[in-house]
Design a protein around this motif. Structure first.
Motif, PDB file in Angstrom:
ATOM      1  N   LYS A 361       0.827  -1.210   0.000  1.00 14.29           N
ATOM      2  CA  LYS A 361       0.000   0.000   0.000  1.00 14.29           C
ATOM      3  C   LYS A 361       0.860   1.258   0.000  1.00 14.29           C
ATOM      4  O   LYS A 361       0.536   2.245  -0.668  1.00 14.29           O
ATOM      5  CB  LYS A 361      -0.923  -0.016   1.228  1.00 14.29           C
ATOM      6  N   GLU A 364       2.305   1.754  -3.574  1.00 17.68           N
ATOM      7  CA  GLU A 364       1.271   2.187  -4.509  1.00 17.68           C
ATOM      8  C   GLU A 364       0.887   3.646  -4.272  1.00 17.68           C
ATOM      9  O   GLU A 364       0.716   4.425  -5.209  1.00 17.68           O
ATOM     10  CB  GLU A 364       0.057   1.279  -4.350  1.00 17.68           C
ATOM     11  N   LYS A 367       3.656   6.133  -5.459  1.00 12.23           N
ATOM     12  CA  LYS A 367       3.654   6.265  -6.914  1.00 12.23           C
ATOM     13  C   LYS A 367       2.505   7.152  -7.384  1.00 12.23           C
ATOM     14  O   LYS A 367       2.680   8.027  -8.247  1.00 12.23           O
ATOM     15  CB  LYS A 367       3.552   4.880  -7.538  1.00 12.23           C
ATOM     16  N   ARG A 368       1.326   6.967  -6.799  1.00 10.02           N
ATOM     17  CA  ARG A 368       0.165   7.756  -7.203  1.00 10.02           C
ATOM     18  C   ARG A 368       0.363   9.235  -6.865  1.00 10.02           C
ATOM     19  O   ARG A 368      -0.009  10.118  -7.643  1.00 10.02           O
ATOM     20  CB  ARG A 368      -1.082   7.220  -6.511  1.00 10.02           C
TER      21      ARG A 368
END
Length: 772
Positions: A361, A364, A367-368
């Motif tokens: 998590k 991710e 990166k977002r």
């Protein structure tokens, strides 16, 4: 018809014929109980009041019991009395007590001709007085085996209660014979003795320390309306189960200060408190929405409450709760806590699968965030490469251990964390700034409403500052320069052992035991409401203010009001002469002299104001501040200034969390201070705190295990060290008090509370934001 002996002043008025007719019909019931002896002169009553008040100092408070409320909950006297053998002591006879016979109940009872009080059981001398306890909240009984007085529903007076009338700090004004038209409810409950406004707690050491603190809580009262004054007889309420007393309001202070003028703050009003509470709730909602919309996270737990504390430490605005004049505008506390939760909140991990999910998590989310913000190509490339490398590792190592996952997470944070923080910095600063500006606007709205209410009552905001003599005095409660306006009525009723105070449909709750405590504090400290007409309204304002600061979440904010165990306070007082709390409230204080966050609402209940503006010259103090880094550092700065400029004995015993990763500035400064005399470490899970919600929570939930170690640091000047030196035997007694509290608490409640606090404390592993 022949009149009974001792009742020659009562005319028959045809009662004999009616009684004869009832006997012919087989009805053998006696006439209903009625109050009598109305021919007692005012002179006799005044003489008795003078006797009851002998030895008391006439200073802060006078309380007058309204007529018609003294006998409620007790059997009234019958219209005819059968003389019975007197077995009363001379003291009780002189106090107006006599033994009579009730035909209806076919049993003897005791009647007081001065107070019109009737009891089924033999009274205890000095026990029943209708003057000292207008709300009737302190009618307590003493528990104990073999105690006949306790069996009779009476409470024996302790020796310390007999002696406290001679205490230099025990204040009570003389009785005033004046009509009473209360605007707040008066609950008819049997009061305690005159001159014993509080039940002192034993300060002895040993295994029976906790047992000696047990007493029966105030007698249960029926739910009544404030305005009602029924003359009908009500059955005597049954005593409730024993409960512990978590304070000792009989300890006089040794804190000396320079005399200071009243503060120029607006007096509290329930309408203003309702508006302030609504706007504070809206501000919390704004904060939550900004965190969700701009950063995609939930606000860190209690971060808004710590923001209030940090802002008020430097705020120069005029609102007691919301900040409006701070420099810098961006709060370091709020900024740090939000940044620690970006890109996600890192909770404490117990199992391998949780560690794996957390690593995935975090990668991710990082990166977002980089893809959606204005980041340079090099930053995007660096973060994307590290994230892809983490995903590949997760696919190759499906059976890695928890330690492997946590090690990989730490590596990813080091590589991506600085870049993520850089792109989020401006956005988080904007959140902090916007919350501050909204708060400033809300302060203007609240103040405008407050000034409008004062204007309606012809009360001016501008007052003449009284002259203050340059002299040293024992510390006294903070006073408001602006007089209080007439306050609206607040209704009071009881639900079991919970007192419910209602104003315009909004109910604030407090346990009966703590309402009794507030009444005692009010009697000691309030000087502008001798008849208790504003008592319940001010209690409602106080409860509303602290609820606004805590928030609406379960257990939210209560960690900021955690207190030390009772046994620890006793040891501090006995071994080191501590009589004052630097950070407390009327709800959680142990001594009756303390500093608190809100001088306007708390001053009526004994607050000396904020500790950061309190300047004692001498005395022994306990400091257990809310665990906010900026507030703790401001505390240390203030203490060192006081210790440096005073030549009188001055001592501070400070309780702070032992945070070492990284260490807090306050802890480092105290450890390096020239005033540090001794330091103790109490390990985690081996000591307890009292909950900040102790005034409303269940008895088994009052204590909870501390999930962090606590550092005890003695800061003393030379004369303070000579007077209250932390000798080994004294320190040993203090540590024994900690062990005693741990043994006294049940294992089930301790384990459940510790588990609950662990869940509350879950957060960023690198963050040192924890609570009591």
């Amino acid at each position: 018809m022949r009149r009974p002996a001792g009742r020659s002043g009562i005319q028959d008025g045809g009662g004999g014929r009616a009684l004869k007719r009832r006997r012919e019909r087989g009805e053998h019931r006696a006439l209903p109980l009625l109050t009598h002896h109305t021919a007692v002169s005012r002179t006799d009553a005044k003489e008795m009041a003078s006797e009851n008040h002998s030895g008391l100092q006439a200073d802060p408070t006078v309380i007058v019991q309204p007529a018609g409320t003294a006998n409620k909950g007790q059997p009234s006297s019958p219209k005819s009395v059968k003389p019975v053998a007197q077995d009363l002591s001379d003291e009780l006879v002189q106090a107006g007590w006599s033994k009579c016979w009730s035909k209806r109940e076919n049993r003897p009872y005791y009647f007081n001709k001065f107070t019109n009080q009737s009891l089924w059981e033999m009274p205890v001398f000095g026990q029943h007085d209708i003057i000292s306890d207008p709300l009737g909240l302190n009618a307590t009984v003493e528990s104990g085996e073999g105690d006949s007085a306790a069996d009779n529903g009476q409470r024996k007076r302790r020796h310390s209660e007999d002696m406290q009338q001679q205490s230099a700090n025990n204040f009570k004004k003389p009785r005033i014979d004046a009509p009473l038209t209360p605007t707040t409810p008066i609950v008819p409950i049997s009061p305690i003795a005159v001159g014993t406004p509080s039940t002192p707690v034993s300060r002895t050491s040993g295994t029976n320390l906790v047992e000696e603190k047990q007493q029966l809580a105030p007698t249960s009262a029926q739910t009544v309306s404030a305005a009602s004054s029924s003359s009908s007889s009500i059955p005597a309420p049954a005593p409730i189960r024993p409960t512990a007393v978590y304070w000792d309001l009989d300890i006089p202070t040794n804190a000396v200060i320079k005399e200071r003028p009243p503060i120029e703050m607006l007096p509290p009003h329930p309408d203003v408190e309702m508006l302030r509470a609504q706007l504070t709730l809206k501000l919390r909602q704004h904060y939550q929405e900004l965190c969700q919309q701009r950063e995609g996270i939930e606000p860190p737990r209690d971060s808004f409450n710590r923001w209030l504390l940090e802002r008020k430490a430097i705020d120069k605005g005029k609102d007691p709760l919301l900040p409006s004049d701070c420099d810098p505008i961006v709060s370091p506390s709020m900024f740090r806590e939000v940044m620690n939760d970006i890109p996600i909140r890192l909770s404490r991990i117990k199992y391998r699968e949780e560690a794996r999910r957390l690593l995935f998590k975090y990668a991710e989310s990082a990166k977002r965030m980089i893809e959606s913000r204005n980041a340079s190509p090099d930053v995007r490339k660096t973060v994307k490469w590290n994230v892809e490398d983490t995903f590949n590792w997760l696919r190759k190592e499906p059976s890695a251990t928890k330690e492997d996952y946590m090690e990989r997470l730490e590596h990813l944070r080091k590589q991506c964390g600085p870049h993520v923080a850089a792109v989020a910095k401006d956005s988080v600063e904007a959140i902090c700034g916007k919350i501050y500006y909204i708060s400033s606007e809300y302060v203007k709205r609240v103040r405008e409403k407050h000034l409008a209410l004062l204007k309606e009552c012809n009360v001016s905001e501008e007052v003449e500052r009284p002259e203050v003599m340059d002299r040293l005095v024992y510390c006294y409660p903070l006073r408001l320069a602006i007089p209080s306006t007439p306050l609206p009525r607040v209704d009071l009723h009881f639900e079991n052992e919970v007192a419910c105070l209602r104003y315009k449909g909004e109910v604030r709750k407090v346990s009966r035991n703590y309402l009794s405590k507030l009444e005692q504090l009010y009697r000691y400290n309030c000087i502008d409401d001798v008849r208790f007409e504003k008592f319940l309204t001010r209690v409602w304002c106080l409860l509303r203010r602290y609820q606004s600061m805590f928030g609406l979440g379960t257990h939210e904010g209560t960690g900021l009001q955690g207190a030390l165990p009772v046994a620890v306070f006793e040891a501090l007082n006995k071994q080191f002469g501590v009589t004052f709390e630097c950070f407390a409230s009327p709800l959680n204080c142990y001594f009756r002299q303390y500093c608190s966050a809100f001088p306007d609402t708390d001053g009526y209940f004994g607050s000396r104001g904020s500790f950061l503006t309190f300047s004692p010259v001498s005395g022994s103090f306990e400091a257990n501040p809310p665990f906010g880094e900026e507030l703790m550092e401001s505390m240390v700065t203030h203490m060192e200034e006081l210790l440096g400029r005073s030549s009188e004995p001055l001592s501070f015993i400070v309780f702070v969390p032992e945070w070492r990763n990284p260490p807090t500035p306050a802890l480092v400064r105290m450890e390096e201070s020239k005033f540090k005399r001794h330091q103790i470490l109490v390990p985690a899970y081996e000591h307890e705190y009292r909950s900040g919600a102790q005034h409303i929570c269940k008895k088994e939930d009052i204590y909870y295990k501390a999930v962090h170690s606590t550092a005890l640091i003695f800061l003393q000047n030379d004369t303070g060290f000579a007077k209250w030196e932390p000798l080994p035997e004294r320190v040993q007694q203090l540590m024994a008090a900690y062990k005693l509290t741990s043994k006294s608490s049940s294992s089930s409640s301790s384990s459940s509370a510790a588990s609950e606090k662990e869940q509350e404390q879950s957060g960023d592993q690198s963050s040192n934001i924890e609570h009591h």
